[in-house]
Design a protein around this motif. Sequence first.
Motif, PDB file in Angstrom:
ATOM      1  N   HIS A 199      -2.984   2.140   3.866  1.00 33.03           N
ATOM      2  CA  HIS A 199      -4.003   2.997   2.829  1.00 33.03           C
ATOM      3  C   HIS A 199      -3.751   4.333   2.911  1.00 33.03           C
ATOM      4  N   GLN A 200      -3.638   5.007   2.031  1.00 33.31           N
ATOM      5  CA  GLN A 200      -3.430   6.444   1.857  1.00 33.31           C
ATOM      6  C   GLN A 200      -4.440   7.380   2.561  1.00 33.31           C
ATOM      7  N   VAL A 201      -4.081   8.337   3.325  1.00 36.76           N
ATOM      8  CA  VAL A 201      -5.287   9.108   3.874  1.00 36.76           C
ATOM      9  C   VAL A 201      -5.310  10.355   3.075  1.00 36.76           C
ATOM     10  N   GLY A 251       0.750  -1.425  -0.022  1.00 37.93           N
ATOM     11  CA  GLY A 251      -0.064  -0.081   0.148  1.00 37.93           C
ATOM     12  C   GLY A 251       0.946   1.280   0.114  1.00 37.93           C
ATOM     13  N   LEU A 252       2.182   1.063   0.089  1.00 32.13           N
ATOM     14  CA  LEU A 252       3.034   2.464   0.218  1.00 32.13           C
ATOM     15  C   LEU A 252       3.576   2.451  -1.095  1.00 32.13           C
ATOM     16  N   GLY A 259       2.800  11.535   0.341  1.00 29.64           N
ATOM     17  CA  GLY A 259       1.353  11.474   1.304  1.00 29.64           C
ATOM     18  C   GLY A 259       1.395  11.250   2.560  1.00 29.64           C
ATOM     19  N   LEU A 260       0.383  10.766   3.224  1.00 25.74           N
ATOM     20  CA  LEU A 260       0.189  10.440   4.379  1.00 25.74           C
ATOM     21  C   LEU A 260      -0.562   9.031   4.487  1.00 25.74           C
ATOM     22  N   PHE A 261      -0.085   7.925   5.063  1.00 24.88           N
ATOM     23  CA  PHE A 261      -0.518   6.728   4.857  1.00 24.88           C
ATOM     24  C   PHE A 261      -0.971   6.074   6.388  1.00 24.88           C
ATOM     25  N   ARG A 262      -1.982   5.050   6.411  1.00 20.95           N
ATOM     26  CA  ARG A 262      -2.281   4.615   7.856  1.00 20.95           C
ATOM     27  C   ARG A 262      -2.249   3.291   7.732  1.00 20.95           C
TER      28      ARG A 262
END
Length: 340
Positions: free
Chosen positions: A321-323, A284-285, A310-313
């Motif tokens: 997954h991307q925030v 997912g990254l 971006g920001l991922f969680r």
Amino acid sequence: MPTYYAALSDRLLVGDGEWSERLRGHDIECVAADGRAPSRVLVGTAETGLQRSIDGGESWQRVLDPSANGGQSADRVTSVTVSPHDPDVVWAGTEPSAVYRSADGGKSWQERDGLTELDSASRWSFPPRPHTHHVRWIAVAPDDPKQLYVAIEAGAFVRSEDGGESWIDHPEGGRYDTHTIATHPDAPDRVYAAAGDGYALSTDRGETWNSVEPRSTNDASGGQPRAPQDGLDHRYVWSVAVHPEDPDIVVVSAARGARSAHSTSGESYVYRTTGQQWERAMDGLPEPDGLARAVLATDGDGVAALSNHGLFRSADGATWHQVGPWAEAHDQVPRGLAVV
């Protein structure tokens, strides 16, 4: 949805995937905020000291000016941490290396003297500027507000058992180039360190360290987890986060070296361990090529990763997954991340 304070090289992004910009044009070093005082945010910069907002980033005021009290200049604020015991107690570190404490949410500050009087201080040095060094990270033990862990970049891991009234010098076996320190409330004796010379774990509050090649998960004498290096193919480790629900799940960002880590044209990775061995955790990254080393933080019941894409969680530290992305800032190396 939490609010994220995402510090990039020259701006602070505030939001939950929809971003507003703050402090654009500043050379940002670090950021701190706390859910117990969610509108207060502190940002350390290289040229305008410590910036403080009490309205979620709408307006800012410079605080922490030691020169006004006869102390050394603190234009470069390189670390800032809110105490887990009291949101009004804030710790900050500067270049040259010094530690300051605030008891009023960052409005006023007092230096904790004696840091550079330690024996190891003679070897502290940060390139490319000769004869200088800085406090890269400050952490507070989750069960003791006076137990401090301080990373000097580069040269030492030091600690205090009395709130900075006195300092204990670099321990044998400790990392010399520590970038990030993590703790966990369910395992208060543990200290996790991400460093330019590798990852390490202490199970006795930083007194001794296991930073050797892989061993079994459990120590036969005490059942405490070791700090395996097996599978950690990239040993320049920048950031570390421990899963909020399990002190055995550790996530780090790493690269082959500093040049690759701190570049948007380099290559970096995220790894995860549950105590046995490290595995790449990139599901997912973005692809490693062109990925600046991520800044990691705990995020509710999971872990967040801030990158130049971006920001991922992640709920488990393995699948992401991307925030929220940003189209303009792919050339921005992340500097810090706070979640409230």
